[in-house]
Scaffold this motif. Structure first.
Motif, short mmCIF file in Angstrom:
data_model
loop_
_atom_site.label_atom_id
_atom_site.label_comp_id
_atom_site.label_asym_id
_atom_site.label_seq_id
_atom_site.Cartn_x
_atom_site.Cartn_y
_atom_site.Cartn_z
N LEU A 4 24.26 25.26 21.68
CA LEU A 4 23.85 25.90 22.92
C LEU A 4 23.65 27.39 22.69
CD1 LEU A 4 23.34 25.69 25.97
CD2 LEU A 4 25.78 26.11 26.31
N GLY A 5 22.44 27.87 22.97
CA GLY A 5 22.14 29.29 22.81
C GLY A 5 22.29 30.07 24.10
N SER A 6 21.78 29.49 25.19
CA SER A 6 21.84 30.19 26.47
C SER A 6 21.67 29.19 27.59
CB SER A 6 20.75 31.25 26.55
OG SER A 6 20.88 32.02 27.72
N ARG A 22 27.38 39.82 35.51
CA ARG A 22 27.92 40.86 34.62
C ARG A 22 29.30 41.31 35.14
NH1 ARG A 22 23.51 43.49 33.98
NH2 ARG A 22 23.74 44.73 35.88
N GLU A 23 29.40 41.50 36.45
CA GLU A 23 30.66 41.91 37.07
C GLU A 23 31.68 40.77 37.04
OE1 GLU A 23 33.40 44.33 39.15
OE2 GLU A 23 31.51 44.88 38.19
N LEU A 24 31.25 39.55 37.37
CA LEU A 24 32.15 38.41 37.42
C LEU A 24 32.74 38.10 36.05
CD1 LEU A 24 33.30 36.08 39.21
CD2 LEU A 24 31.36 34.71 38.42
N TRP A 27 30.59 40.63 31.16
CA TRP A 27 29.65 40.55 30.05
C TRP A 27 28.72 41.75 30.06
CZ3 TRP A 27 27.70 34.91 28.94
CH2 TRP A 27 28.80 34.11 28.61
N VAL A 28 27.89 41.86 29.02
CA VAL A 28 26.97 42.99 28.87
C VAL A 28 25.53 42.47 28.82
CG1 VAL A 28 28.66 44.43 27.68
CG2 VAL A 28 27.17 42.94 26.34
N THR A 29 24.60 43.33 29.26
CA THR A 29 23.18 43.00 29.18
C THR A 29 22.70 43.26 27.77
OG1 THR A 29 22.85 43.64 31.49
CG2 THR A 29 20.88 43.52 30.12
N VAL A 30 22.05 42.28 27.16
CA VAL A 30 21.56 42.44 25.79
C VAL A 30 20.05 42.27 25.68
CG1 VAL A 30 23.70 41.84 24.64
CG2 VAL A 30 22.11 40.03 25.24
N GLU A 31 19.42 41.86 26.77
CA GLU A 31 17.98 41.67 26.75
C GLU A 31 17.45 41.80 28.16
OE1 GLU A 31 14.86 38.06 25.67
OE2 GLU A 31 16.87 38.01 24.82
N GLY A 32 16.34 42.53 28.32
CA GLY A 32 15.66 42.59 29.59
C GLY A 32 16.06 43.72 30.52
N ALA A 33 16.82 44.68 30.05
CA ALA A 33 17.24 45.78 30.93
C ALA A 33 16.05 46.48 31.57
CB ALA A 33 18.10 46.77 30.17
N ASP A 34 14.91 46.45 30.91
CA ASP A 34 13.70 47.09 31.44
C ASP A 34 12.66 46.06 31.90
OD1 ASP A 34 13.18 46.15 28.92
OD2 ASP A 34 12.13 47.92 28.22
N LEU A 41 22.60 38.05 29.43
CA LEU A 41 23.94 38.60 29.28
C LEU A 41 24.67 37.85 28.18
CD1 LEU A 41 25.18 38.69 33.00
CD2 LEU A 41 23.92 40.46 31.76
N ARG A 42 25.66 38.53 27.59
CA ARG A 42 26.52 37.87 26.62
C ARG A 42 27.92 38.46 26.71
NH1 ARG A 42 28.11 40.99 22.48
NH2 ARG A 42 26.78 42.66 21.76
N SER A 43 28.86 37.73 26.16
CA SER A 43 30.22 38.22 26.06
C SER A 43 30.24 39.43 25.12
CB SER A 43 31.11 37.12 25.48
OG SER A 43 32.34 37.64 25.04
N PRO A 44 31.12 40.41 25.37
CA PRO A 44 31.23 41.54 24.44
C PRO A 44 31.71 41.11 23.05
CG PRO A 44 32.30 42.06 26.52
CD PRO A 44 31.95 40.60 26.56
N GLU A 45 32.36 39.95 22.96
CA GLU A 45 32.92 39.48 21.69
C GLU A 45 31.98 38.63 20.86
OE1 GLU A 45 34.86 38.82 24.66
OE2 GLU A 45 35.75 40.80 24.37
N ARG A 46 30.94 38.05 21.46
CA ARG A 46 30.07 37.16 20.68
C ARG A 46 28.65 37.15 21.26
NH1 ARG A 46 33.54 34.53 23.64
NH2 ARG A 46 32.84 32.99 25.13
N GLU A 47 27.71 36.87 20.40
CA GLU A 47 26.30 36.88 20.78
C GLU A 47 25.90 35.64 21.60
OE1 GLU A 47 22.54 38.39 21.19
OE2 GLU A 47 24.25 39.42 20.30
N ARG A 48 26.38 34.48 21.23
CA ARG A 48 26.01 33.22 21.87
C ARG A 48 27.23 32.36 22.11
NH1 ARG A 48 20.45 33.29 23.25
NH2 ARG A 48 19.43 34.60 21.74
N PRO A 49 27.21 31.47 23.10
CA PRO A 49 26.14 31.28 24.06
C PRO A 49 26.07 32.43 25.05
CG PRO A 49 27.97 29.85 24.62
CD PRO A 49 28.32 30.55 23.33
#
Length: 127
Positions: A4-6, A22-24, A27-34, A41-49
Protein backbone atom coordinates in the motif's frame (compact mmCIF):
# COMPACT_ATOMS: atom_id res chain seq x y z
CA UNK A 1 3.98 -8.30 -4.40
CA UNK A 2 2.43 -4.78 -4.19
CA UNK A 3 2.37 -2.79 -0.96
CA UNK A 4 0.00 0.00 0.00
CA UNK A 5 1.48 3.32 -1.10
CA UNK A 6 -1.34 5.75 -0.39
CA UNK A 7 -5.02 5.97 0.38
CA UNK A 8 -6.75 8.70 -1.67
CA UNK A 9 -9.86 10.65 -0.61
CA UNK A 10 -11.90 12.57 -3.16
CA UNK A 11 -13.00 15.99 -1.93
CA UNK A 12 -14.27 19.33 -3.26
CA UNK A 13 -11.47 21.10 -1.31
CA UNK A 14 -8.20 19.10 -1.05
CA UNK A 15 -6.24 21.77 0.90
CA UNK A 16 -8.96 22.08 3.58
CA UNK A 17 -9.36 18.33 4.05
CA UNK A 18 -5.57 17.82 4.09
CA UNK A 19 -5.35 20.48 6.83
CA UNK A 20 -7.90 18.53 8.93
CA UNK A 21 -6.00 15.23 8.65
CA UNK A 22 -2.63 16.95 9.10
CA UNK A 23 -3.91 18.22 12.47
CA UNK A 24 -5.68 14.96 13.40
CA UNK A 25 -2.73 12.69 12.59
CA UNK A 26 0.22 15.02 13.18
CA UNK A 27 1.44 14.28 9.65
CA UNK A 28 3.27 16.56 7.21
CA UNK A 29 2.51 17.68 3.65
CA UNK A 30 4.99 16.15 1.21
CA UNK A 31 3.33 16.80 -2.12
CA UNK A 32 0.98 19.41 -3.53
CA UNK A 33 1.52 22.34 -1.17
CA UNK A 34 1.23 24.60 -4.24
CA UNK A 35 -1.42 22.51 -6.05
CA UNK A 36 -5.03 22.88 -4.83
CA UNK A 37 -6.12 19.77 -6.80
CA UNK A 38 -3.90 17.11 -5.15
CA UNK A 39 -2.03 16.91 -1.84
CA UNK A 40 -0.28 14.07 -0.05
CA UNK A 41 0.45 13.72 3.67
CA UNK A 42 2.76 11.28 5.41
CA UNK A 43 3.90 10.40 8.88
CA UNK A 44 7.00 12.33 10.02
CA UNK A 45 8.65 8.93 10.66
CA UNK A 46 8.07 7.21 7.31
CA UNK A 47 7.36 7.97 3.67
CA UNK A 48 4.64 5.34 3.04
CA UNK A 49 1.84 4.56 3.35
CA UNK A 50 0.48 8.05 2.96
CA UNK A 51 -2.88 9.79 2.73
CA UNK A 52 -3.73 11.83 -0.37
CA UNK A 53 -6.52 14.26 -1.26
CA UNK A 54 -7.74 14.62 -4.83
CA UNK A 55 -10.12 17.22 -6.24
CA UNK A 56 -13.58 15.74 -6.76
CA UNK A 57 -16.03 18.62 -7.26
CA UNK A 58 -19.09 16.34 -7.23
CA UNK A 59 -18.19 14.44 -4.05
CA UNK A 60 -21.23 13.04 -2.25
CA UNK A 61 -20.77 11.88 1.34
CA UNK A 62 -22.04 8.37 2.13
CA UNK A 63 -25.08 7.61 4.25
CA UNK A 64 -24.34 5.95 7.61
CA UNK A 65 -25.60 3.48 8.50
CA UNK A 66 -26.22 2.31 4.92
CA UNK A 67 -29.66 2.95 3.44
CA UNK A 68 -30.90 1.23 0.30
CA UNK A 69 -30.80 3.63 -2.66
CA UNK A 70 -28.47 6.15 -0.95
CA UNK A 71 -24.76 6.79 -1.49
CA UNK A 72 -22.84 3.85 0.03
CA UNK A 73 -19.52 3.98 1.84
CA UNK A 74 -16.78 2.61 -0.42
CA UNK A 75 -14.05 2.68 2.22
CA UNK A 76 -13.18 4.33 5.51
CA UNK A 77 -10.09 4.93 7.61
CA UNK A 78 -9.52 3.03 10.86
CA UNK A 79 -7.33 5.09 13.17
CA UNK A 80 -5.81 3.27 16.14
CA UNK A 81 -5.66 5.11 19.49
CA UNK A 82 -4.35 4.14 22.92
CA UNK A 83 -6.96 2.36 25.08
CA UNK A 84 -7.02 5.10 27.69
CA UNK A 85 -7.29 7.97 25.19
CA UNK A 86 -10.35 7.13 23.05
CA UNK A 87 -12.56 9.78 24.68
CA UNK A 88 -9.86 12.43 24.50
CA UNK A 89 -9.13 11.66 20.84
CA UNK A 90 -12.84 11.84 19.97
CA UNK A 91 -13.04 15.24 21.66
CA UNK A 92 -9.87 16.42 19.88
CA UNK A 93 -11.25 15.29 16.50
CA UNK A 94 -14.52 17.12 17.21
CA UNK A 95 -12.54 20.21 18.16
CA UNK A 96 -10.96 20.37 14.70
CA UNK A 97 -14.17 19.74 12.76
CA UNK A 98 -15.11 16.04 12.94
CA UNK A 99 -18.64 14.94 13.84
CA UNK A 100 -19.49 11.85 15.88
CA UNK A 101 -22.12 9.63 14.23
CA UNK A 102 -25.25 8.65 16.15
CA UNK A 103 -24.98 4.99 15.07
CA UNK A 104 -22.05 3.28 16.81
CA UNK A 105 -21.58 -0.41 15.93
CA UNK A 106 -19.29 -1.68 18.69
CA UNK A 107 -17.60 -0.99 22.02
CA UNK A 108 -14.14 0.56 21.66
CA UNK A 109 -14.91 2.02 18.22
CA UNK A 110 -16.22 5.51 17.51
CA UNK A 111 -17.50 6.24 14.00
CA UNK A 112 -16.94 9.85 12.92
CA UNK A 113 -17.10 12.04 9.83
CA UNK A 114 -14.40 14.40 8.67
CA UNK A 115 -15.44 17.94 7.58
CA UNK A 116 -16.23 16.70 4.05
CA UNK A 117 -18.33 13.73 5.15
CA UNK A 118 -15.84 10.84 4.82
CA UNK A 119 -16.33 8.25 7.52
CA UNK A 120 -13.46 7.23 9.79
CA UNK A 121 -13.23 5.22 12.99
CA UNK A 122 -11.18 5.88 16.07
CA UNK A 123 -10.64 2.52 17.75
CA UNK A 124 -8.66 0.87 20.51
CA UNK A 125 -6.60 -2.33 20.11
CA UNK A 126 -8.77 -5.41 20.27
CA UNK A 127 -11.96 -3.61 19.24
Amino acid sequence: MPTLGSFVLGTPDPPALAAFYRELLGWVTVEGADDPTFLRLRSPERERPSLSFQLEPGHVAPTWPPVEGEQRMHAHLDLLVAPDSLGAEVARAEGIGAVREDHQPAEGVVVMRDPHGHLFCLFVPGA
